[in-house]
Enzyme design. Structure first.
Site, PDB file in Angstrom:
ATOM      1  N   HIS A 306      40.067  39.299  41.889  1.00  0.00           N
ATOM      2  CA  HIS A 306      41.040  40.332  41.585  1.00  0.00           C
ATOM      3  C   HIS A 306      40.710  41.579  42.385  1.00  0.00           C
ATOM      4  O   HIS A 306      39.536  41.889  42.590  1.00  0.00           O
ATOM      5  CB  HIS A 306      41.021  40.657  40.078  1.00  0.00           C
ATOM      6  CG  HIS A 306      42.243  41.382  39.632  1.00  0.00           C
ATOM      7  ND1 HIS A 306      42.351  42.747  39.714  1.00  0.00           N
ATOM      8  CD2 HIS A 306      43.417  40.930  39.138  1.00  0.00           C
ATOM      9  CE1 HIS A 306      43.548  43.099  39.274  1.00  0.00           C
ATOM     10  NE2 HIS A 306      44.218  42.015  38.928  1.00  0.00           N
ATOM     11  N   ASP A 363      45.608  34.555  35.535  1.00  0.00           N
ATOM     12  CA  ASP A 363      46.333  33.314  35.813  1.00  0.00           C
ATOM     13  C   ASP A 363      45.507  32.051  35.606  1.00  0.00           C
ATOM     14  O   ASP A 363      46.036  30.953  35.695  1.00  0.00           O
ATOM     15  CB  ASP A 363      46.846  33.336  37.261  1.00  0.00           C
ATOM     16  CG  ASP A 363      47.857  34.439  37.472  1.00  0.00           C
ATOM     17  OD1 ASP A 363      48.790  34.526  36.658  1.00  0.00           O
ATOM     18  OD2 ASP A 363      47.720  35.223  38.421  1.00  0.00           O
TER      19      ASP A 363
HETATM   20  N1  ACO Z   1      38.506  31.955  46.064  1.00  0.00           N
HETATM   21  C1  ACO Z   1      37.579  31.990  47.061  1.00  0.00           C
HETATM   22  N2  ACO Z   1      37.243  33.118  47.712  1.00  0.00           N
HETATM   23  C2  ACO Z   1      37.852  34.251  47.359  1.00  0.00           C
HETATM   24  C3  ACO Z   1      38.823  34.287  46.341  1.00  0.00           C
HETATM   25  C4  ACO Z   1      39.136  33.092  45.683  1.00  0.00           C
HETATM   26  N3  ACO Z   1      40.033  33.060  44.698  1.00  0.00           N
HETATM   27  N4  ACO Z   1      39.266  35.562  46.215  1.00  0.00           N
HETATM   28  C5  ACO Z   1      38.613  36.287  47.114  1.00  0.00           C
HETATM   29  N5  ACO Z   1      37.764  35.494  47.814  1.00  0.00           N
HETATM   30  C6  ACO Z   1      36.794  35.901  48.843  1.00  0.00           C
HETATM   31  C7  ACO Z   1      37.469  36.175  50.177  1.00  0.00           C
HETATM   32  O1  ACO Z   1      37.483  35.032  50.979  1.00  0.00           O
HETATM   33  C8  ACO Z   1      36.601  37.274  50.731  1.00  0.00           C
HETATM   34  O2  ACO Z   1      35.411  36.681  51.211  1.00  0.00           O
HETATM   35  P1  ACO Z   1      34.669  37.301  52.518  1.00  0.00           P
HETATM   36  O3  ACO Z   1      34.147  38.633  52.077  1.00  0.00           O
HETATM   37  O4  ACO Z   1      33.615  36.306  52.838  1.00  0.00           O
HETATM   38  O5  ACO Z   1      35.721  37.410  53.571  1.00  0.00           O
HETATM   39  C9  ACO Z   1      36.220  38.092  49.499  1.00  0.00           C
HETATM   40  O6  ACO Z   1      36.272  37.163  48.417  1.00  0.00           O
HETATM   41  C10 ACO Z   1      37.155  39.259  49.216  1.00  0.00           C
HETATM   42  O7  ACO Z   1      38.472  38.762  49.212  1.00  0.00           O
HETATM   43  P2  ACO Z   1      39.747  39.643  49.507  1.00  0.00           P
HETATM   44  O8  ACO Z   1      40.865  38.742  49.899  1.00  0.00           O
HETATM   45  O9  ACO Z   1      39.394  40.751  50.449  1.00  0.00           O
HETATM   46  O10 ACO Z   1      40.013  40.291  48.085  1.00  0.00           O
HETATM   47  P3  ACO Z   1      41.336  41.017  47.629  1.00  0.00           P
HETATM   48  O11 ACO Z   1      40.947  42.024  46.656  1.00  0.00           O
HETATM   49  O12 ACO Z   1      42.121  41.475  48.819  1.00  0.00           O
HETATM   50  O13 ACO Z   1      42.204  39.836  46.977  1.00  0.00           O
HETATM   51  C11 ACO Z   1      43.114  38.353  45.410  1.00  0.00           C
HETATM   52  C12 ACO Z   1      42.414  39.706  45.633  1.00  0.00           C
HETATM   53  C13 ACO Z   1      44.389  38.283  46.294  1.00  0.00           C
HETATM   54  C14 ACO Z   1      43.539  38.250  43.959  1.00  0.00           C
HETATM   55  C15 ACO Z   1      42.149  37.217  45.789  1.00  0.00           C
HETATM   56  O14 ACO Z   1      40.989  37.270  44.967  1.00  0.00           O
HETATM   57  C16 ACO Z   1      42.794  35.839  45.699  1.00  0.00           C
HETATM   58  O15 ACO Z   1      43.406  35.401  46.689  1.00  0.00           O
HETATM   59  N6  ACO Z   1      42.669  35.122  44.539  1.00  0.00           N
HETATM   60  C17 ACO Z   1      43.294  33.827  44.370  1.00  0.00           C
HETATM   61  C18 ACO Z   1      44.769  34.001  44.029  1.00  0.00           C
HETATM   62  C19 ACO Z   1      44.945  34.523  42.623  1.00  0.00           C
HETATM   63  O16 ACO Z   1      44.371  34.032  41.664  1.00  0.00           O
HETATM   64  N7  ACO Z   1      45.811  35.539  42.522  1.00  0.00           N
HETATM   65  C20 ACO Z   1      46.151  36.145  41.226  1.00  0.00           C
HETATM   66  C21 ACO Z   1      45.548  37.522  41.101  1.00  0.00           C
HETATM   67  S1  ACO Z   1      45.914  38.255  39.560  1.00  0.00           S
HETATM   68  C22 ACO Z   1      47.537  38.683  39.679  1.00  0.00           C
HETATM   69  O17 ACO Z   1      48.044  39.009  40.717  1.00  0.00           O
HETATM   70  C23 ACO Z   1      48.337  38.661  38.507  1.00  0.00           C
END
Ligand code: ACO
Length: 428
Positions: A306, A363
């Site tokens: 998140h 979620d």
């Molecule tokens: N699985 C694996 N790795 C992840 C995940 C995940 N779910 N989420 C983040 N990461 C990793 C990224 O690859 C990144 O790694 P790195 O530093 O080696 O490059 C690091 O964690 C940071 O990720 P970002 O994408 O920069 O984090 P951001 O805050 O931009 O994204 C998000 C947040 C979009 C929710 C992300 O965690 C994600 O894609 N989660 C999966 C989708 C999801 O569950 N979305 C629902 C969110 S809640 C809502 O909107 C209601």
């Protein structure tokens, strides 16, 4: 009270002072609204992770401590004690309603639960496998054309009516979209039923066979909607505020919110989680092997991570407990819940997820509740949208009342070609 501070910024030998803004929960921000006029510089913040777009009094989130409050009330208490309608009123109008206010608003919802009969043609125009989010977004926008008197909201009484119409009718739209997708006739709302019971009736009754769900099912749906009701400046809320900042009407603005919510990284994650759990189950893939692939960045662990929560998401905790309670009371066993728990436990003990502060989000468990309610996977983001509607409306209203509101118009750092001469076709 915090001592007033200013931030000092030195650019090209010139020092400028920028005011620091404090919130009542010790949130701090540097007000850069005069930055460009004073210096010619802008800030660059892709994804807006460090950018406060507005001041808001609706929802407080502390991502480090896992706190979520609606107008000051903790989500755990709201989930346990409130109803969805009361939560909606709190978010939109600022206070928990009195009994009389709640009764009046409920009557307004009842009076507005039907769609204009001509709206049914809109549903007929969609193909049978049309995604219900597309139908919902289109229908919400179309709804504005049936209520032209509310396209320009003048006062609180207009606002109450518009909010009641949207919150009531969105449930009818969602259920009609579902019925269309399975080729069953639309079931009209029953004014004698409560908000959630009425929705379940429109989803699962068929002519001459009324669906009468047990109270636990109605309560689980209520809790689902409450937990989704608002989450401050997330992508869909910011979209609603952005569209609203042009003085676009409420119907068009929330319709845009549905589109933003649809994506897999936002509200579409709940159906993506279910697809993931189903895939693991179907292919008999081990959690360990799956997580290895996630760690190789082949794909993301859906329902994890998140932008704001870096410790735990309180909504995930509430929903996990609710999923267990619901399955227990209904006497159901779900292999997918077992897989979800195994995934959660393995991820929470794995350095990849620990280092990146990745926890289950709202979620991760929500789909398991919807599955137990008999709601099909493509409808999951639609359910999220029904829940989030009060939040979007509250933000749209707050923005419309803000005397300092400006049209949202970010800038950019241009990285394209410098000026060049037009090349005629024969010379390209
Ligand atoms: N699985 C694996 N790795 C992840 C995940 C995940 N779910 N989420 C983040 N990461 C990793 C990224 O690859 C990144 O790694 P790195 O530093 O080696 O490059 C690091 O964690 C940071 O990720 P970002 O994408 O920069 O984090 P951001 O805050 O931009 O994204 C998000 C947040 C979009 C929710 C992300 O965690 C994600 O894609 N989660 C999966 C989708 C999801 O569950 N979305 C629902 C969110 S809640 C809502 O909107 C209601």
């Amino acid at each position: 009270m915090n001592e007033k501070k200013t931030a000092r910024l030195e650019l090209d030998g010139k020092v400028i002072e920028l005011p620091v803004v404090y919130g009542p929960e010790n949130e701090v921000g540097i007000d850069i609204s005069s930055l460009r006029s004073q210096t010619g510089f802008i800030t660059l913040d892709p994804g807006y992770a460090n950018t406060g777009a507005c001041k808001s009094g609706i929802t407080f989130v502390d991502g480090e401590k896992g706190i979520l409050r609606y107008r000051g009330y903790p989500i755990e208490e709201m989930a346990q004690r409130s109803s969805f309608i009361e939560t909606a009123m709190l978010l939109i109008f600022g206070e928990l309603p009195t009994r009389e206010e709640r009764t009046n608003f409920r009557s307004l919802l009842r009076e507005n639960e039907l769609l204009h009969e001509d709206m049914l043609h809109h549903f007929e125009g969609f193909p049978p496998n049309g995604h219900p989010m597309a139908i919902m977004s289109a229908a919400l926008n179309a709804l504005g054309s049936y209520h032209t008197d509310l396209l320009n909201i003048q006062d609180t009484s207009d606002m109450r009516l518009a909010a009641a119409k949207i919150i009531s009718k969105v449930r009818t739209i969602a259920a009609f979209a579902y019925k269309k997708s399975i080729g069953e006739p639309a079931v009209y709302p029953d004014p004698n039923l409560s908000y959630c019971r009425n929705f379940l009736h429109m989803m699962f009754s068929i002519p001459y066979r009324m669906y009468d769900p047990p109270q636990e099912v109605v309560r689980a749906l209520t809790l689902f909607l409450i937990v989704h009701a608002d989450h401050e400046q997330n992508c869909s809320c910011s979209t609603v505020r952005m569209v609203g900042s042009t003085e676009a009407n409420l119907f068009a603005s929330v319709s845009a919110g549905v589109c933003a919510l649809w994506g897999r990284l936002h509200g579409g994650a709940n159906s993506a989680v279910m697809d993931m759990l189903d895939y693991l189950h179907r292919e008999k893939l081990s959690v360990k092997d799956y997580l290895e692939q996630v760690k190789q960045k082949k794909f993301r662990l859906m329902g994890f991570g998140h932008r704001v929560y870096k410790n735990f998401d309180p909504r995930a905790r509430v929903l996990k407990r609710a999923a267990h309670d619901l399955l227990d009371t209904l006497g159901l066993q779900d292999d997918l819940l077992d897989i979800a728990q195994e995934l959660e436990e393995a991820a929470l003990n794995d350095d990849f997820f620990i280092e990146r502060k990745l926890y289950p989000n709202v979620d991760f468990y929500s789909g398991l509740i919807l599955r137990a309610l008999g709601i099909p996977v493509p409808m999951y983001p639609v359910m999220f949208a029904i829940g989030r509607m009060p939040g979007w409306i509250a933000h749209w209203y707050e923005e419309s009342q803000d005397p300092n509101m400006k049209i949202h118009r970010p800038r950019q750092i241009y990285m394209g070609s410098k000026e060049r001469k037009y090349v005629p076709m024969h010379k390209r």
